[in-house]
Design an enzyme around this catalytic site. Sequence first.
Site, PDB file in Angstrom:
ATOM      1  N   SER A 261       0.879  -1.184   0.000  1.00 49.75           N
ATOM      2  CA  SER A 261       0.000   0.000   0.000  1.00 49.75           C
ATOM      3  C   SER A 261       0.908   1.223   0.000  1.00 49.75           C
ATOM      4  CB  SER A 261      -0.851  -0.001   1.274  1.00 49.75           C
ATOM      5  OG  SER A 261      -1.460   1.256   1.478  1.00 49.75           O
TER       6      SER A 261
ATOM      7  N   TYR B  31      -1.856  -1.033  10.355  1.00 50.81           N
ATOM      8  CA  TYR B  31      -2.020  -1.394   8.932  1.00 50.81           C
ATOM      9  C   TYR B  31      -0.721  -1.094   8.182  1.00 50.81           C
ATOM     10  CZ  TYR B  31      -3.850  -1.322   4.121  1.00 50.81           C
ATOM     11  OH  TYR B  31      -4.061  -1.558   2.785  1.00 50.81           O
TER      12      TYR B  31
HETATM   13  P1  NDP Z   1     -11.407  -5.857  -0.854  1.00 55.40           P
HETATM   14  O1  NDP Z   1     -11.975  -5.760   0.521  1.00 55.40           O
HETATM   15  O2  NDP Z   1     -12.307  -5.683  -2.010  1.00 55.40           O
HETATM   16  O3  NDP Z   1     -10.613  -7.209  -1.027  1.00 55.40           O
HETATM   17  C1  NDP Z   1      -9.949  -7.845   0.026  1.00 55.40           C
HETATM   18  C2  NDP Z   1      -9.873  -9.316  -0.303  1.00 55.40           C
HETATM   19  O4  NDP Z   1      -9.147  -9.983   0.746  1.00 55.40           O
HETATM   20  C3  NDP Z   1     -11.236  -9.951  -0.391  1.00 55.40           C
HETATM   21  O5  NDP Z   1     -11.253 -10.839  -1.487  1.00 55.40           O
HETATM   22  C4  NDP Z   1     -11.343 -10.743   0.913  1.00 55.40           C
HETATM   23  O6  NDP Z   1     -12.164 -11.870   0.682  1.00 55.40           O
HETATM   24  C5  NDP Z   1      -9.896 -11.134   1.106  1.00 55.40           C
HETATM   25  N1  NDP Z   1      -9.571 -11.538   2.465  1.00 55.40           N
HETATM   26  C6  NDP Z   1      -9.690 -10.825   3.603  1.00 55.40           C
HETATM   27  N2  NDP Z   1      -9.326 -11.572   4.651  1.00 55.40           N
HETATM   28  C7  NDP Z   1      -8.975 -12.793   4.163  1.00 55.40           C
HETATM   29  C8  NDP Z   1      -8.526 -14.004   4.729  1.00 55.40           C
HETATM   30  N3  NDP Z   1      -8.349 -14.141   6.057  1.00 55.40           N
HETATM   31  N4  NDP Z   1      -8.256 -15.046   3.927  1.00 55.40           N
HETATM   32  C9  NDP Z   1      -8.438 -14.942   2.598  1.00 55.40           C
HETATM   33  N5  NDP Z   1      -8.856 -13.821   1.988  1.00 55.40           N
HETATM   34  C10 NDP Z   1      -9.128 -12.767   2.770  1.00 55.40           C
HETATM   35  O7  NDP Z   1     -10.246  -4.765  -0.884  1.00 55.40           O
HETATM   36  P2  NDP Z   1      -9.049  -4.489  -1.922  1.00 55.40           P
HETATM   37  O8  NDP Z   1      -9.249  -5.167  -3.192  1.00 55.40           O
HETATM   38  O9  NDP Z   1      -8.855  -3.040  -1.902  1.00 55.40           O
HETATM   39  O10 NDP Z   1      -7.846  -5.142  -1.112  1.00 55.40           O
HETATM   40  C11 NDP Z   1      -6.873  -5.985  -1.716  1.00 55.40           C
HETATM   41  C12 NDP Z   1      -5.516  -5.626  -1.147  1.00 55.40           C
HETATM   42  O11 NDP Z   1      -5.176  -4.303  -1.565  1.00 55.40           O
HETATM   43  C13 NDP Z   1      -5.422  -5.644   0.377  1.00 55.40           C
HETATM   44  O12 NDP Z   1      -4.217  -6.273   0.754  1.00 55.40           O
HETATM   45  C14 NDP Z   1      -5.381  -4.170   0.728  1.00 55.40           C
HETATM   46  O13 NDP Z   1      -4.709  -3.943   1.936  1.00 55.40           O
HETATM   47  C15 NDP Z   1      -4.623  -3.613  -0.472  1.00 55.40           C
HETATM   48  N6  NDP Z   1      -4.743  -2.189  -0.712  1.00 55.40           N
HETATM   49  C16 NDP Z   1      -5.957  -1.648  -1.048  1.00 55.40           C
HETATM   50  C17 NDP Z   1      -6.064  -0.290  -1.259  1.00 55.40           C
HETATM   51  C18 NDP Z   1      -7.353   0.364  -1.548  1.00 55.40           C
HETATM   52  O14 NDP Z   1      -7.397   1.601  -1.528  1.00 55.40           O
HETATM   53  N7  NDP Z   1      -8.422  -0.360  -1.827  1.00 55.40           N
HETATM   54  C19 NDP Z   1      -4.891   0.588  -1.159  1.00 55.40           C
HETATM   55  C20 NDP Z   1      -3.676  -0.089  -0.847  1.00 55.40           C
HETATM   56  C21 NDP Z   1      -3.620  -1.425  -0.645  1.00 55.40           C
HETATM   57  P3  NDP Z   1     -13.035 -12.670   1.758  1.00 55.40           P
HETATM   58  O15 NDP Z   1     -13.652 -11.650   2.664  1.00 55.40           O
HETATM   59  O16 NDP Z   1     -14.007 -13.377   0.877  1.00 55.40           O
HETATM   60  O17 NDP Z   1     -12.078 -13.585   2.441  1.00 55.40           O
END
Ligand code: NDP
Length: 247
Positions: free
Chosen positions: A141, A154
Amino acid sequence: MTVKNKVVVITGASSGIGEASAKLLAQNGAKVVLGARRDSRLKEIVSQIKANGGQAAYQTTDVTNPAEVKALVQLAKSEFGGIDVIFNNAGIMPSSPVSALHIDEWNAMIDINLKGVLNGIAAVMPDFTSQKHGQIITTSSVAGLKSFPGAGVYGATKFAVRNLMEVIRMESAQEKTNIRTVTLYPGAINTELLKTISDQQTRSGMDQLYQSVGVGPDAVARVVDFVVDQPEDVDVSEFTVYPTKQG
Ligand code: NDP
């Protein structure tokens, strides 16, 4: 070998950046293997990919469970004959001031955002080492590059994975295993991530920021597609993706 026919395992593939990346990679001929906790979402995304002529498989996976992450990699091997790339993308962002002491959320972030990435690395390392190639992409991030109030823990997890990726890159060069690492640093991307924020003041500040500057997850998916497309002797090791409006 470009994106076409590469076998790519993606965690956090049930929404946001992971979902968009899975769809774009599959559209460009990769064989994608999707993991996350929400089974119905994965099922739906995989059926959409297949309906568009792509190749995909999925398995319910909690990245905090090393055995489940290993099983996801195993699925890639049994379904598509091997593994070329793991995209460690699963993450949560329950941001809050450190003084609020949301200790359960601190632990959850460490378990998912850091240990979950380690579980992904451990699941592919034996294959990548023996086949002498493999790519590990991890979503950090911009909070892994600089500090933001509210993102103490975070950001700590995201700084940590940045270090991990760079060290693996350097060790791979020393050990001649040809394992490439890519760290992604997205800015404000409109996904479901903000739903993981329980601290109301932090949530409303982030909602305002994202509504005014955020862009869709395709912005990051295009970068994922680009790095997977690179030749074996090139490691595009870091990529920052800001919305143009984000200062
Ligand atoms: P989303 O919430 O849309 O996606 C997060 C994903 O992580 C979901 O598919 C969720 O699926 C999965 N997840 C969460 N916990 C678990 C777990 N214990 N095991 C398996 N899967 C898990 O958000 P983003 O697409 O934005 O996030 C993706 C990545 O991008 C993250 O690492 C986030 O920190 C990073 N990021 C995002 C930014 C943003 O602005 N959106 C900026 C910078 C980084 P499920 O709940 O079905 O398990």
